[in-house]
Structure formats: C-alpha cells, structure tokens
Design a protein around this motif. Structure first.
Motif, PDB file in Angstrom:
ATOM      1  N   VAL A 152      12.019  29.186 -29.207  1.00 19.89           N
ATOM      2  CA  VAL A 152      12.232  30.114 -30.331  1.00 19.89           C
ATOM      3  C   VAL A 152      10.938  30.873 -30.633  1.00 19.89           C
ATOM      4  O   VAL A 152       9.843  30.352 -30.440  1.00 19.89           O
ATOM      5  CB  VAL A 152      12.687  29.405 -31.633  1.00 19.89           C
ATOM      6  CG1 VAL A 152      14.116  28.940 -31.528  1.00 19.89           C
ATOM      7  CG2 VAL A 152      11.778  28.256 -32.000  1.00 19.89           C
ATOM      8  N   ASP A 153      11.100  32.098 -31.099  1.00 20.16           N
ATOM      9  CA  ASP A 153       9.942  32.843 -31.613  1.00 20.16           C
ATOM     10  C   ASP A 153       9.578  32.243 -32.962  1.00 20.16           C
ATOM     11  O   ASP A 153      10.426  31.652 -33.627  1.00 20.16           O
ATOM     12  CB  ASP A 153      10.293  34.323 -31.795  1.00 20.16           C
ATOM     13  CG  ASP A 153      10.456  35.042 -30.466  1.00 20.16           C
ATOM     14  OD1 ASP A 153      10.081  34.452 -29.436  1.00 20.16           O
ATOM     15  OD2 ASP A 153      10.965  36.172 -30.467  1.00 20.16           O
ATOM     16  N   CYS A 154       8.330  32.478 -33.391  1.00 18.56           N
ATOM     17  CA  CYS A 154       7.871  31.785 -34.587  1.00 18.56           C
ATOM     18  C   CYS A 154       8.595  32.212 -35.863  1.00 18.56           C
ATOM     19  O   CYS A 154       8.509  31.539 -36.882  1.00 18.56           O
ATOM     20  CB  CYS A 154       6.372  31.997 -34.747  1.00 18.56           C
ATOM     21  SG  CYS A 154       5.961  33.722 -34.887  1.00 18.56           S
ATOM     22  N   ASP A 155       9.307  33.344 -35.821  1.00 19.49           N
ATOM     23  CA  ASP A 155      10.026  33.765 -37.032  1.00 19.49           C
ATOM     24  C   ASP A 155      11.480  33.302 -37.020  1.00 19.49           C
ATOM     25  O   ASP A 155      12.190  33.467 -37.995  1.00 19.49           O
ATOM     26  CB  ASP A 155       9.963  35.285 -37.179  1.00 19.49           C
ATOM     27  CG  ASP A 155      10.515  36.002 -35.966  1.00 19.49           C
ATOM     28  OD1 ASP A 155      10.323  35.489 -34.837  1.00 19.49           O
ATOM     29  OD2 ASP A 155      11.143  37.062 -36.120  1.00 19.49           O
ATOM     30  N   MET A 156      11.912  32.700 -35.939  1.00 18.27           N
ATOM     31  CA  MET A 156      13.338  32.378 -35.790  1.00 18.27           C
ATOM     32  C   MET A 156      13.615  30.928 -36.155  1.00 18.27           C
ATOM     33  O   MET A 156      13.631  30.051 -35.286  1.00 18.27           O
ATOM     34  CB  MET A 156      13.752  32.608 -34.329  1.00 18.27           C
ATOM     35  CG  MET A 156      13.897  34.055 -33.969  1.00 18.27           C
ATOM     36  SD  MET A 156      15.597  34.553 -34.273  1.00 18.27           S
ATOM     37  CE  MET A 156      15.433  36.327 -34.123  1.00 18.27           C
ATOM     38  N   PRO A 182       4.992  42.931 -36.330  1.00 17.64           N
ATOM     39  CA  PRO A 182       4.507  42.255 -37.541  1.00 17.64           C
ATOM     40  C   PRO A 182       5.659  41.607 -38.308  1.00 17.64           C
ATOM     41  O   PRO A 182       6.765  42.142 -38.342  1.00 17.64           O
ATOM     42  CB  PRO A 182       3.903  43.391 -38.365  1.00 17.64           C
ATOM     43  CG  PRO A 182       3.670  44.493 -37.407  1.00 17.64           C
ATOM     44  CD  PRO A 182       4.725  44.360 -36.361  1.00 17.64           C
ATOM     45  N   LYS A 183       5.379  40.435 -38.856  1.00 17.31           N
ATOM     46  CA  LYS A 183       6.405  39.752 -39.646  1.00 17.31           C
ATOM     47  C   LYS A 183       6.037  39.737 -41.117  1.00 17.31           C
ATOM     48  O   LYS A 183       6.612  38.987 -41.907  1.00 17.31           O
ATOM     49  CB  LYS A 183       6.583  38.317 -39.139  1.00 17.31           C
ATOM     50  CG  LYS A 183       7.488  38.209 -37.931  1.00 17.31           C
ATOM     51  CD  LYS A 183       6.714  38.048 -36.661  1.00 17.31           C
ATOM     52  CE  LYS A 183       7.584  38.144 -35.435  1.00 17.31           C
ATOM     53  NZ  LYS A 183       6.781  38.376 -34.219  1.00 17.31           N
ATOM     54  N   VAL A 184       5.037  40.514 -41.488  1.00 16.87           N
ATOM     55  CA  VAL A 184       4.688  40.637 -42.907  1.00 16.87           C
ATOM     56  C   VAL A 184       4.881  42.086 -43.316  1.00 16.87           C
ATOM     57  O   VAL A 184       4.629  43.000 -42.543  1.00 16.87           O
ATOM     58  CB  VAL A 184       3.220  40.263 -43.197  1.00 16.87           C
ATOM     59  CG1 VAL A 184       3.107  38.800 -43.487  1.00 16.87           C
ATOM     60  CG2 VAL A 184       2.319  40.654 -42.054  1.00 16.87           C
TER      61      VAL A 184
HETATM   62 MN   LIG Z   1      10.401  39.020 -33.101  1.00 17.14          MN
END
Ligand SMILES: [Mn+2]
Ligand SMILES: O=c1ccn([C@@H]2O[C@H](COP(=O)(O)OP(=O)(O)O[C@H]3O[C@H](CO)[C@@H](O)[C@H](O)[C@H]3O)[C@@H](O)[C@H]2O)c(=O)[nH]1
Length: 960
Positions: free
Chosen positions: A302-306, A619-621
C-alpha cells in the motif's frame, strides 16, 4: 479434497447487461464507419478551401474511432467477483499463510508522518492472526521524524489493536475511525481512554514535525536514534533498519497479553552516485529484507496514504489465493483505489469509471493491471517465477520463516540487503522484483507477471478495502497524470511492449486493454486538433462537418449523442454525480491537452536519451486556504506552470474564435443565420462546448481574486499569448499579440518543447485569426478619418466602393481619396477610383488624415481598411539568446502574414462589390428579357467563380 464436496472460495459472475452493451457498441461502430466514409469521400479537391483542415479531421476521426475500438476491450467482458470468507476460515483457519505488508513513504514534508502511521496502524490491526502478520515501512527520506512517529505508533499499537478487536472497530486507521464517529458514539470510558492515548501520540508527533527534529529527551529514551548520527541528507545516508516489534519475541505483547504483528522500519541506503529507482527500488529492498525476517508468501503493498478501510481484506485476498481448483494461476489480487478527500462533484475528475467499469472488463480478459497500491502478490511471482500448471505452490507450507534470534546481528545483516550497492550486477529490477526504469513500475511489473502466464484478479468489496488521498490542485493532478501516461507510453515502447512482448502471451482482448492505457498520451494529437482547428475554421467561415440537411449529418449526431448519453450513464452507474460528470469532461480535455502532451514529448526525449525518468511524489498535505476552496469545488489553478499556459492559451483561442464568429455574423449580415446554422451547426456546438467547458478557467483568468486564480505571473510574465483587442481610432479592430518568453522555473517540464509549441500557436493564431473586418461606412458627400502613426511604421490602406444606396444603380465613377500628413502635406491623391490599395512609410510622426469625397448623387457604401505596423517586438522581449533568431523570424513571418491578410481583405471587399454589381445587373436583366437575364446570371456566376479562383491564386502567390 473430495470433488463432490468442493465449494469454491470465490465465484466469478459475468456482469449484467453485457448483451445490451454489445448491441449498443455495434451500433456505435456503424456510426463511426459512416463518419469515416463521409470524411474519405468528401475530401476537398486540391485548391479548394479547407482541404488540409479536412484531411486533419479525417486523421483525428480515424484515431478517435480506433481508440474507441480499443476501449471496447475494457467493456466487452466485464466480470464481478465474490468471495466466501466463511469457507476459507472453516477450512484453513489454523493454516493461514504469513502475510507481509509493505508501506512506502518518501518525504515527511508532503507525506506527513501522522498520516503514514495511521496507515501502518490500520494494516497492523487487520483481522488476522498477529503472529502471521508483519508490517514493513520503507522510508525513502530516511527521516527521523517518520521513524519517531513509527516508534510512537508501535507503542500505541499495544492499546489500539486490542481495542479494535474488542469493539470491532472499522475502519482501523485511528484518525479515520475517530472522524467517522458521531458525538453520541463517543461516550464510554474505553473510548475516551483510547482517544486520549491517540491524541497524546499525535501531539508528540506534531511537536517533533513542527520542530523539524526529535527532542533530545526522546532520543535518549530510545537508542535506535543513534543510527541518525551519521545521517547527512535524505539523498545521502547509510541504510537504517530497525525491528520495532518482533512478533517472534515472546515478551512483546499488547496490553491484553496477545502477541503483536512484527513491525520493521527500513530506510534503504541512499548514495548520490547510485540511482535509487524510486518506489520500485524501495519495494525491492523490502522484498529482500522481509525475506530474512517473516518471509510471508503473500505480500500486500500500500502507498502511505492508503489506509485499510476493511479489516477483512486479507481474508478476501486469500480466498483467491487458496481456492483448491482455480488459485494456482492467480498471481495478484488488485483492489480499487478510493479516495477519502474527493469532493462531491470531483472537480479534478476521478478514477470512478476505471474502477467500476474498465477494470472489471480487464479482469474478464485475464486480469487487472497492478496499480501499485491495495494489491496482494504471491511472493514467488515477484521473484520472477514463471507460471506452470504442474508446479503449484501451497501457500500454507511455502517459504519457511527465518529463525534468527539475535536481533542486532540480524539488523546489521539486513542493512546490507538494503545497501545501494547490493543490486549492482544482479537481476534485481530486471528479472527479479519490481521493474526499474519506468514511471509506472507497478503496471510494468504486473504486465510482465501476466506475460509469464499468470492471471490476476480484481476485487471491489462492498465495504471499500483501501482509502487514500487524491490530489487537491489542478497542477498536482496534471503532473500525476503526466507521470502515469508517460509511464504507460514508456511500456509500449519498451522491450516489454504488450504488442510485442505480450503477443501470444496475453489474450488478444487483454492486449488491447493494455494498449488502451499505453496510448493515453498519444491521444493529445487528435484532441488538440479537434479543439483548435474546427474553431479556427469556424472563424474563417469554412465548414468541416456535414450540413444539417445532409444524410451524413445523422451518423455524426448519432455518435456524438449516443457517446454522451452512454458516458453520462456509465458515470452515474459508477457512483458519480451529474455535475461530477461535467467536471470529468473538463478534466478529460485538460489531461489530454496538457499532461499527455508533456508525457509524449518527455517520452520522446527519453527515447533519444536526453531526459531521465522522474517520479514527482503527489503531496498529501493541503494548506487550509487551498483546502477550503477545494471543499467549495473551486478549481485551484494556483501555481504557474507550462501546462496551465497551454490550457489558458487553448481556452482563449476558443473564446476568441467564438466571439470572432459571432461578431462576423453580426457585421456581415449578407448571409442569413439560417444558412450559417445549417452548414456550421456542429462546429458552432463544438466551439461553444469548448468555451462552456472552460468557464472556470476564464473566471480564474479574469475575475477571481483568491489565491487559486491563475497567477498574474502567468498572465504577464509567463508565456501567455495575449489576445489584446486594440482599437485603432474608430475604424479598425486589430489583434495585437504580445509574446513573452516564459519563465520556466519548474524543472519538471521540458522547456524547449514548450517554447516551440508557443511559437507554433502564435503562428497558427496569427494566421487564422486574421479575419480582417476593416470598416464599412456609408458616405454622402465627404467623410474623413484620422489615425495617429509612429515614425518608421508602414501604413497599408485600401478601399473598395461596395454599393450604392439605390438598388438600381451602381457607381461606375468611383470616389476620391486624399491622404494628408501631420503638417497638411499631401501624400496621396486618388481620383474617381472604385478600388485602390497602397502603402507608404511614415517619415513624420503624427496624425494622418484620410478624406473620401463622393461626387455621385447616391449614398455609397465604402469598405476601408487600414493597417499600420512595426514588427519589432522581438527586440523587446527575446532575451533568450537561442530564441532571438527564431523570434526575428517570427516577426518577419508575422509581417508577411499581416500583409497577406490585408490583401485578402481587399480581395474580399472587391468580391463583395462584384457580387452586388452582378446582382443589380441581373435584376435589371430580369425586367428586360428572360433570355437576357439568364445569360447574365450565367455570366455573373462565372465571374464570381473566376474571381474566387483569382483570389485563391493571389493568396497562394503572396504566401510564397
Ligand atoms: Mn498517491
Ligand atoms: O522515490 C519514491 C517515490 C515514491 N514513493 C512512494 O510511492 C507511493 C506513490 O507515490 P504517489 O506520489 O502517491 O503517486 P501516485 O500517483 O498516487 O501513485 C500511483 O502511481 C504510482 C506509479 O506512478 C505507483 O507507484 C503508486 O503505487 C500508485 O498508487 C507513495 O507512497 C510514495 O511514498 C517512494 O517510496 N519512493
């Protein structure tokens, strides 16, 4: 196992409505064939108007049709899967295989540690025997912040995991769980306690992140931080590996005395001289490291945001891997990607249709693509094992667990596996592990697995298995799609091309499915053509589509309307909203006219060795300001980028064409509206829809005040082609193009290609928009115009006496024109001219006067065109050495083009006059004698025809 009692662990059902769909698709295909026939059979003759435009349309429609055919492979054989977890547990509860979960993160600044550990906690808390579960976090930044967060999480897990089991928490990412609850759910003591613990942990992580470093206190408490003593930067550090929880250790237990899953932190070595291969490199390091610890035969990535949103996903996946009859050929199980932060109407589009329709179709053809996250693999297929019917691996007994006891020795040994030198002269990244050298390592790896004879499975359970974050600005989404489409095209051109390497290994429909994705980026050509050329031809008044009254109009309308309705229905079926569909159309266009162009150009550059594969992490922010606009579904244009430049240029071009067309309709009232709509309706619609689709962009360009608008740096400094309506006194609308060299601060785009592109746009725009209106005025006795000109300018002017007031007369004597300079000196004096065209160079700056005198007793209509220009903008703006000669060229070319347009206008005016003269003459003739009149009509038709020819030829000459 007894055959009679065999109950499958999963079932596969054909999707409903397949027959209906196939009928519909066949009818669409007929429509497309008719369109092709129409285009082929109606190509204008050489010398006729619009020949090249037409041939281009043929090319674009051939492409669209071909591409549409490809997409049918994604819809033809749709299937749906269903699992029977109860049967799995009944049969194998005590023999479940070990499962290793790989989480990847790359940068604590855009992938906040608190988000990463929420994902980690969610997968640690799977409803699965903890001693059989191991979680590995790869940190490509090697950041102590992320490590600190993981350490905190390993402590919190001792409370969180038992809590999850006790109250059957769902989802098991603490952050997601807490936000999913209503206030009334939050009353009991256990809950308050766990929430407090979470908040303490989150606080300590936040404090460290804000400070940018871990406190000395924390470093003292845990010796593992000493590994950062030699750390110099995220691009240069030794391998750091720490086993935070070792499930084999009898001592480490949760607060209820139950064992915990293994938890390992891995930051592979980074060395500036050794290319690290992005996520694929990280995954391969994890494969090696995990093989020496838990060595689970099943790997979840998994990706770190999933985060895991469904605690039973492992069991679901195992149903596909442990079915006695059909599992032996399944290499991986891919779950859909869903997003937590999508807005209701998804301003930046979604993966809906891919998830809900297309992947079910690929599944029916041999299995979905591996899309990097939410995917369970067999370990051995990742090692590159070929499929063979005989050699079945039994997950229960495969891969013995390693039994090294001394953790420190083990860690040291493992760090060598994560060193940057380890892979040199090995098959890692080639025959073994995830493949290197492609921005979509996932798709490429999945493809090669399938080419080795394996199948894959797509499974979308009712309760979503994984939920992640999607991009929140236009720029991010375009960059992401650029990476994807570039990667897919790379695959097509690589040695693993589905059409070569896959030939004979994949079934035909499966291959077409892959081709659909691989050909994403080349779509830009046809789309760009369709969004530019018909609009320009609309402006020029040349029709490129059949007339309403023609029978060929039917296939066009059928294909357009049917496709629209179908895509709308498909979108709603996939769970989207009405507005969401409309937004999807916009993004469809934007992706194709920006991401795909750059993806294509970059791929070509890579092919010729002048560019390297890159991976720009999404980016996740999102900062609060941007987030609030995102929630209001205002498109975030924000930062200036070359992609945005292209989108704005195209949007302006279409707006310009539409406005120009409407203006022309109003100004030249000779042709009736009905006629125009009858011949041009599809083109008007196309241009209109393009303008309509772009409304948010115009809004961001001209009206919005917030930070999400198109930045003024794009509007002024960046490569914007300005369409600047400049009124020269009262009689001439002139289009001025101010061109500036773009300020390419972003390294990520290829610069050269963009400049060239802009130059091309300017040329196209200048050439085609030069519909010269001049001015038409009615003169009684005398009429004067004045115009201020500058020294050195060349003034071109022309006039044609179009018609007299009384319809029975036409002026044969002409009018007089006197041109005088600023100090009253006479420059030109024309007597009794019907039409004239000339030019002079200005030696004295000032106001020049143009006076017409009419000696006939009738009011005359005169067409007057004036154009003064000095083509020298290249001096002012071309600061770039390499482009100076190019801009000078452009300057000269533009001047030439203006002159042609000027001439063209004059010829048009003359044609108008001639037509009117002819009309008058023929009218008279009708009253004289029938025979005479028909003869005259013939003559006049001939004359018009000849004139048109003359006009064409003259144009051709001046172009040379
Ligand atoms: Mn992603
Ligand atoms: O050098 C790198 C770059 C990225 N990542 C990780 O890769 C994942 C995906 O990156 P992201 O920026 O989120 O890309 P997406 O486009 O959202 O990812 C999709 O597309 C990628 C291929 O382009 C796949 O690798 C991903 O798994 C898939 O989810 C993230 O967890 C990153 O931390 C690394 O570990 N190392």
């Amino acid at each position: 196992m007894d055959k009679l009692k065999y109950e499958p662990l999963f079932e596969t059902k054909k999707a409903k409505g397949r027959i209906r769909y196939r009928l519909f698709a066949s009818s669409m295909f007929c429509g497309i064939i008719f369109i092709w026939i129409y285009r082929l059979c109606n190509i204008p003759e050489p010398g006729e108007n619009g020949r090249y435009g037409w041939i281009g349309m043929l090319g674009a429609e051939l492409w669209f049709g071909f591409y549409w055919l490809l997409t049918q492979s994604l819809r033809w054989n749709r299937v749906h899967r269903h699992t029977f977890r109860d049967r799995l547990l009944l049969r194998y509860e005590n023999e479940l295989p070990r499962v290793d979960v790989f989480v990847c993160t790359a940068d604590p600044a855009i992938e906040p540690p608190i988000m990463v550990i929420n994902t980690v906690l969610s997968v640690m808390a799977y409803n699965y025997p903890p001693e059989k579960l191991s979680v590995y976090l790869s940190d490509d930044a090697g950041s102590e912040l992320t490590f600190h967060a993981l350490l905190e999480a390993s402590r919190f897990a001792k409370h969180w995991l038992p809590y999850c089991k006790k109250v059957s928490v769902e989802p098991r990412s603490p952050a997601a769980y807490f936000t999913s609850l209503s206030v009334s759910d939050q009353s009991d003591a256990d809950f308050s306690e766990i929430k407090r613990l979470y908040e303490d942990m989150a606080n300590s992580i936040e404090v460290a992140c804000k400070a940018g470093t871990v406190s000395d206190q924390a470093k003292l408490e845990y010796t593992g931080f000493s590994k950062w003593d030699s750390y110099s930067s995220k691009k240069n550090h030794a391998a750091i590996l720490q086993i935070l929880i070792d499930s084999r250790d009898e001592e480490t237990k949760d607060i209820d005395g139950v064992r915990l899953p293994t938890l390992v932190y891995v930051a592979r070595e980074k060395h500036p001289q050794h290319f690290h291969n992005f996520k694929a490199g990280a995954m391969n390091a994890l494969i090696r490291v995990s093989s020496e610890i838990s060595n689970g035969p099943v790997i979840l990535n998994v990706d770190c945001d999933m985060y895991s949103n469904n605690s039973n996903s492992i069991q679901d996946a195992l149903c596909f891997f442990m079915d006695e009859e059909r599992s032996h050929e399944i290499a991986f199980v891919q779950f859909p990607q869903s997003f937590e932060n999508s807005s209701t109407n998804e301003v930046y589009g979604s993966l809906r249709v891919i998830d809900e329709v297309e992947f079910h179709g690929v599944d029916g053809n041999g299995g979905p693509l591996y899309t990097g996250t939410g995917c369970f693999h067999r370990r051995d297929t990742l090692y590159g094992r070929e499929f063979s019917k005989e050699a079945k691996t039994d997950l229960k007994s495969a891969y013995p667990e390693k039994t090294e006891k001394n953790v420190h020795e083990l860690e040291e040994r493992l760090e060598r596996l994560a060193s940057s030198m380890y892979e040199q002269n090995t098959q890692w990244g080639n025959e073994i592990g995830l493949k290197y050298g492609c921005p979509v390592e996932d798709v490429l790896t999945g493809l090669t697995i399938q080419c080795k004879g394996w199948k894959s499975v797509y499974y979308g359970p009712k309760r979503k298995a994984f939920i992640g974050l999607t991009a929140t600005t236009l720029d991010q989404i375009l960059v992401q799609h650029k990476r994807w489409s570039e990667g897919d095209l790379n695959i097509l051109l690589s040695k693993y091309s589905p059409v070569r390497y896959g030939l004979g290994k994949l079934n035909f429909c499966h291959m077409l499915g892959y081709l659909t994705y691989c050909l994403w980026s080349p779509n830009f050509l046809a789309t760009l053509y369709y969004s530019i050329v018909p609009s320009l031809y609309l402006l020029k008044g040349i029709s490129l589509f059949p007339q309403v009254s023609s029978k060929w109009f039917l296939p066009f309308t059928y294909v357009i309307i049917a496709e629209l309705i179908y895509s709308f229905a498909e979108f709603l079926y996939s769970g989207g909203t009405v507005l969401g569909w409309w937004n999807e159309q916009r993004i469809w266009l934007y992706k194709r006219t920006s991401s795909y162009i750059f993806a294509f150009l970059d791929t070509m550059l890579t092919l010729f060795g002048s560019s390297n594969t890159t991976f720009i992490v999404t980016p996740k922010v999102t900062d609060d300001d941007v987030l609030s606009r995102y929630k209001q579904e205002k498109m975030e244009f924000g930062s200036a980028s070359p992609m945005l430049t292209i989108l704005s240029t195209l949007a302006m071009l279409n707006l310009f064409c539409l406005v120009g067309f409407v203006k022309k309709l109003i100004l030249t009232r000779e042709v009736g509206l009905k006629y125009v709509f009858g011949t041009m309706v599809l083109q008007i619609l196309l241009c209109g829809v393009l303008v309509f689709v772009n409304l948010p962009l115009y809004n961001a360009l001209f009206f919005r005040q917030d930070k999400g608008k198109i930045p003024s740096s794009t509007t002024t400094k960046q490569s914007r082609v300005y369409l600047n309506f400049v009124k020269h006194n009262k009689y001439r609308t002139n289009f001025n193009f101010v061109v500036q060299i773009p300020n390419f601060s972003q390294e990520k785009m290829k610069i050269g290609s963009l400049k060239v592109w802009i130059l091309v746009t300017i040329l196209v725009v200048t050439w085609s928009c030069g519909v010269v209106y001049g001015i038409r005025f009615v003169i009684d006795r005398e009429e004067c115009f004045s115009h201020k000109v500058e020294m050195g300018e060349t003034v071109h002017f022309s006039f044609v006496v179009i018609k007299s007031e009384g319809s029975w007369h036409y002026n044969e004597e002409g009018v007089d024109l006197v041109v005088k300079g600023p100090s009253g000196e006479q420059i030109h004096d024309f007597r009794d001219k019907i039409s004239e065209k000339t030019e002079f160079v200005v030696h004295h700056e000032g106001v020049y006067r143009f006076c017409f005198t009419n000696k006939s007793p009738y009011h005359e209509t005169i067409d007057f065109d004036l154009h003064a220009a000095h083509f020298a903008y290249h001096d002012e703006h071309a600061k770039d050495e390499h482009f100076k000669p190019l801009f000078e060229h452009i300057g000269q070319l533009e001047e030439a083009l203006y002159n042609i347009q000027f001439e063209q206008h004059w010829l048009e005016a003359q044609t108008d006059r001639q037509a009117i003269v002819n009309e008058i003459m023929s009218k008279r003739a009708v009253y004289k004698a029938l025979f005479e009149s028909s003869a005259l009509i013939c003559v006049s038709i001939l004359q018009v025809y000849l004139l048109k020819h003359l006009f064409e030829r003259k144009l051709g000459q001046s172009r040379v």
